[in-house]
Design an enzyme around this catalytic site. Structure first.
Site, PDB file in Angstrom:
ATOM      1  N   ASN A 176     -10.395   1.099   0.848  1.00 15.69           N
ATOM      2  CA  ASN A 176      -8.932   1.049   0.819  1.00 15.69           C
ATOM      3  C   ASN A 176      -8.512   0.671  -0.595  1.00 15.69           C
ATOM      4  O   ASN A 176      -8.642  -0.485  -1.004  1.00 15.69           O
ATOM      5  CB  ASN A 176      -8.426   0.018   1.831  1.00 15.69           C
ATOM      6  CG  ASN A 176      -6.905  -0.104   1.830  1.00 15.69           C
ATOM      7  OD1 ASN A 176      -6.206   0.493   1.012  1.00 15.69           O
ATOM      8  ND2 ASN A 176      -6.371  -0.891   2.746  1.00 15.69           N
TER       9      ASN A 176
ATOM     10  N   HIS B 270      11.885   0.903   6.278  1.00 16.63           N
ATOM     11  CA  HIS B 270      11.622  -0.492   5.917  1.00 16.63           C
ATOM     12  C   HIS B 270      12.152  -1.421   7.009  1.00 16.63           C
ATOM     13  O   HIS B 270      13.346  -1.436   7.290  1.00 16.63           O
ATOM     14  CB  HIS B 270      12.298  -0.815   4.573  1.00 16.63           C
ATOM     15  CG  HIS B 270      11.738  -2.024   3.886  1.00 16.63           C
ATOM     16  ND1 HIS B 270      11.526  -3.220   4.529  1.00 16.63           N
ATOM     17  CD2 HIS B 270      11.336  -2.216   2.603  1.00 16.63           C
ATOM     18  CE1 HIS B 270      11.028  -4.099   3.683  1.00 16.63           C
ATOM     19  NE2 HIS B 270      10.894  -3.513   2.504  1.00 16.63           N
TER      20      HIS B 270
ATOM     21  N   HIS C 200     -14.762   5.901   3.432  1.00 13.44           N
ATOM     22  CA  HIS C 200     -16.192   5.671   3.316  1.00 13.44           C
ATOM     23  C   HIS C 200     -16.628   5.602   1.850  1.00 13.44           C
ATOM     24  O   HIS C 200     -17.410   4.716   1.462  1.00 13.44           O
ATOM     25  CB  HIS C 200     -16.948   6.791   4.030  1.00 13.44           C
ATOM     26  CG  HIS C 200     -18.440   6.649   3.978  1.00 13.44           C
ATOM     27  ND1 HIS C 200     -19.213   7.318   3.051  1.00 13.44           N
ATOM     28  CD2 HIS C 200     -19.301   5.903   4.721  1.00 13.44           C
ATOM     29  CE1 HIS C 200     -20.481   6.998   3.231  1.00 13.44           C
ATOM     30  NE2 HIS C 200     -20.565   6.149   4.241  1.00 13.44           N
TER      31      HIS C 200
ATOM     32  N   CYS D  65       0.798  -1.227   0.000  1.00  8.93           N
ATOM     33  CA  CYS D  65       0.000   0.000   0.000  1.00  8.93           C
ATOM     34  C   CYS D  65       0.835   1.282   0.000  1.00  8.93           C
ATOM     35  O   CYS D  65       0.295   2.365  -0.235  1.00  8.93           O
ATOM     36  CB  CYS D  65      -0.940  -0.004   1.205  1.00  8.93           C
ATOM     37  SG  CYS D  65      -2.155  -1.336   1.185  1.00  8.93           S
TER      38      CYS D  65
ATOM     39  N   HIS E  89      -1.849  20.253   6.418  1.00  7.58           N
ATOM     40  CA  HIS E  89      -2.796  19.200   6.046  1.00  7.58           C
ATOM     41  C   HIS E  89      -2.142  17.823   6.199  1.00  7.58           C
ATOM     42  O   HIS E  89      -0.941  17.661   5.933  1.00  7.58           O
ATOM     43  CB  HIS E  89      -3.273  19.389   4.603  1.00  7.58           C
ATOM     44  CG  HIS E  89      -3.827  20.745   4.326  1.00  7.58           C
ATOM     45  ND1 HIS E  89      -5.082  21.132   4.740  1.00  7.58           N
ATOM     46  CD2 HIS E  89      -3.283  21.824   3.688  1.00  7.58           C
ATOM     47  CE1 HIS E  89      -5.296  22.387   4.367  1.00  7.58           C
ATOM     48  NE2 HIS E  89      -4.221  22.828   3.730  1.00  7.58           N
TER      49      HIS E  89
ATOM     50  N   HIS F 137      -3.090   7.353   4.749  1.00 13.03           N
ATOM     51  CA  HIS F 137      -3.489   6.141   4.040  1.00 13.03           C
ATOM     52  C   HIS F 137      -4.752   5.559   4.657  1.00 13.03           C
ATOM     53  O   HIS F 137      -4.842   5.404   5.879  1.00 13.03           O
ATOM     54  CB  HIS F 137      -2.352   5.125   4.095  1.00 13.03           C
ATOM     55  CG  HIS F 137      -2.737   3.751   3.655  1.00 13.03           C
ATOM     56  ND1 HIS F 137      -3.317   3.496   2.437  1.00 13.03           N
ATOM     57  CD2 HIS F 137      -2.635   2.545   4.276  1.00 13.03           C
ATOM     58  CE1 HIS F 137      -3.555   2.203   2.321  1.00 13.03           C
ATOM     59  NE2 HIS F 137      -3.149   1.606   3.422  1.00 13.03           N
TER      60      HIS F 137
END
Length: 464
Positions: free
Chosen positions: A375, A247, A371, A168, A338, A342
């Protein structure tokens, strides 16, 4: 005397030339987003509660406990009734996908979003110098990047990168690839294409850790054009200020918490382990530790040092509970206007909100994106950004912090500076942004299927 003077002049001219070249080169290192296009599938691919229920009923391996688990997961997921699924889900053949199903799903997205992006920018496919494609869970030969090249007829010398298995957080990895290329080449157009293929990756078993992925992931994608062309600086939407990649793949716990695998019956799926929150928190904290000095003002860093010293002297380090979110000791609003989070799920958004001490206003773009679109994996960040743009929140000089998580386990973040007031032209939210946020984002799944909770396991039978 004249010779000495001449040497001084030559030295001074050489010095000025060197300084000019350094500033000239530094300007060419800038990375701008000219425009981006999020994908909105056609309405016939919309997944409402009724269809979701039918899809679940088709899985004959589920028992009462699995149905209850799914009911609880869907109701608390934060996902609404207007998200999108691949066409294979409507045909009822999701248990037997073909390579063609995955490729067709991707090509629908490619042709729509890349085509619209190029048309709006007035850029010919022949002008593209770099192409980076990231789709984690579909590898084909020729590659998906090659299919884009073939469809849009890109130049023979275009530099192509086809990324898989990055999870992702892959879109910021793609941006990082482009950023490094722009350091070596001037006047470049770089096309980044990010999505996920769901058609071949539906889980048809009853392992709870793998069923959950079916509830969260939805169809989507984004195409964006980046450049380092100075002449286009004033037309750009965003400028990349910094990007940090963390990572933890060397840690077994982190590596195994989010992994594509097979269950005991040999059915492929995506396993989400119980130690995922702990691994995500660890990666998130390490990422924040590195990016904070790059984006926060000196006064906030000094305040953090003083507060940390006082806590240390008092013997109160402020550690979080094992596996739980940890509150950041710094105020990120002093450097950021802002927050682009994710949409990994409601728990992900809540956890980041708690850690960074964000308001509901800050979290609204991520909640509404989850909503409305669900995802969408690596492309989710750009739907969140598009929501902010559609709400006309993004003004010139504002800074946007992007935070993403991915299998491996990874946490990647980036800060973008808004280059001009944005008017949401061509925005994926434009036709329905006036309806957001709605009065309620409750999922009606409980209303239709809540009776399952009261069933007797001995006599339970799911109706056809």
């Amino acid at each position: 005397m004249d010779l000495v003077f001449l040497l001084y002049v030559l030295f001074f001219c050489s010095f000025l030339f060197t300084v000019w070249k350094w500033f000239d080169l530094k300007r060419d290192l800038d990375c701008y987003i000219l425009d981006y296009q999020c994908y909105k599938p056609s309405d016939d691919r919309m997944v409402d509660t009724e269809l979701c229920g039918k899809i679940i009923k088709r899985n004959k391996t589920l028992g009462l406990s699995e149905y209850k688990f799914l009911l609880k997961a869907i109701v608390s997921s934060g996902i609404g009734e207007e998200t999108y699924a691949p066409r294979i889900m409507f045909s009822g053949h999701e248990e037997n996908p073909t390579l063609s199903d995955g490729i067709v799903e991707m090509e629908e997205f490619f042709h729509d979003s890349v085509g619209k992006l190029l048309s709006r920018l007035g850029v010919s496919p022949q002008e593209i110098d770099v192409l980076v494609v990231n789709v984690s869970m579909l590898a084909s030969v020729p590659s998906l990047a090659a299919r884009i090249m073939n469809h849009f007829k890109l130049r023979d010398d275009v530099k192509v990168f086809n990324l898989t298995g990055m999870g992702c957080s892959a879109s910021l990895i793609s941006v990082d690839v482009v950023r490094n290329i722009l350091k070596s080449y001037k006047n470049v157009y770089a096309l980044v294409v990010t999505s996920e293929s769901l058609s071949p990756n539906w889980y048809a078993g009853n392992d709870r850790s793998m069923i959950l992925a079916n509830c969260l992931f939805r169809s989507g994608g984004c195409a964006m054009m980046l450049t380092n062309k100075r002449a286009l600086k004033n037309k750009a939407m965003f400028k990349l200020k910094c990007l940090v990649r963390t990572h933890h793949g060397a840690r077994d716990e982190s590596y195994n918490c989010c992994i594509q695998t097979e269950d005991d019956q040999g059915r492929p799926g995506f396993h989400l382990g119980k130690n995922l929150p702990k691994s995500a928190t660890r990666a998130f904290v390490d990422n924040l530790r590195e990016i904070s000095p790059k984006i926060l003002p000196v006064r906030e860093l000094l305040r953090f040092m003083v507060v940390s010293l006082i806590k240390k002297l008092r013997g109160n380090p402020g550690k979080a509970a094992a596996g739980g979110p940890m509150k950041a000791a710094v105020n990120f609003r002093t450097g950021i206007e802002h927050f682009c989070i994710h949409t990994g799920g409601k728990a992900v958004i809540d956890g980041i909100g708690y850690s960074l001490d964000l308001t509901e206003y800050d979290l609204e773009p991520a909640r509404m994106t989850l909503h409305r679109f669900g995802n969408t994996s690596a492309s989710s960040l750009w739907y969140v950004l598009a929501y902010m743009e559609a709400k006309k929140r993004l003004k010139k000089g504002h800074r946007v912090l992007m935070i993403s998580f991915g299998a491996g386990f990874k946490c990647n973040s980036a800060v973008w500076e808004v280059m001009r007031d944005l008017n949401a032209e061509g925005n994926v939210w434009k036709d329905f942004i006036a309806n957001y946020p709605p009065e309620s984002i409750a999922n009606p799944f409980m209303e239709k299927y809540g009776w399952i909770q009261h069933e007797d396991p001995a006599t339970f039978k799911m109706p056809d």
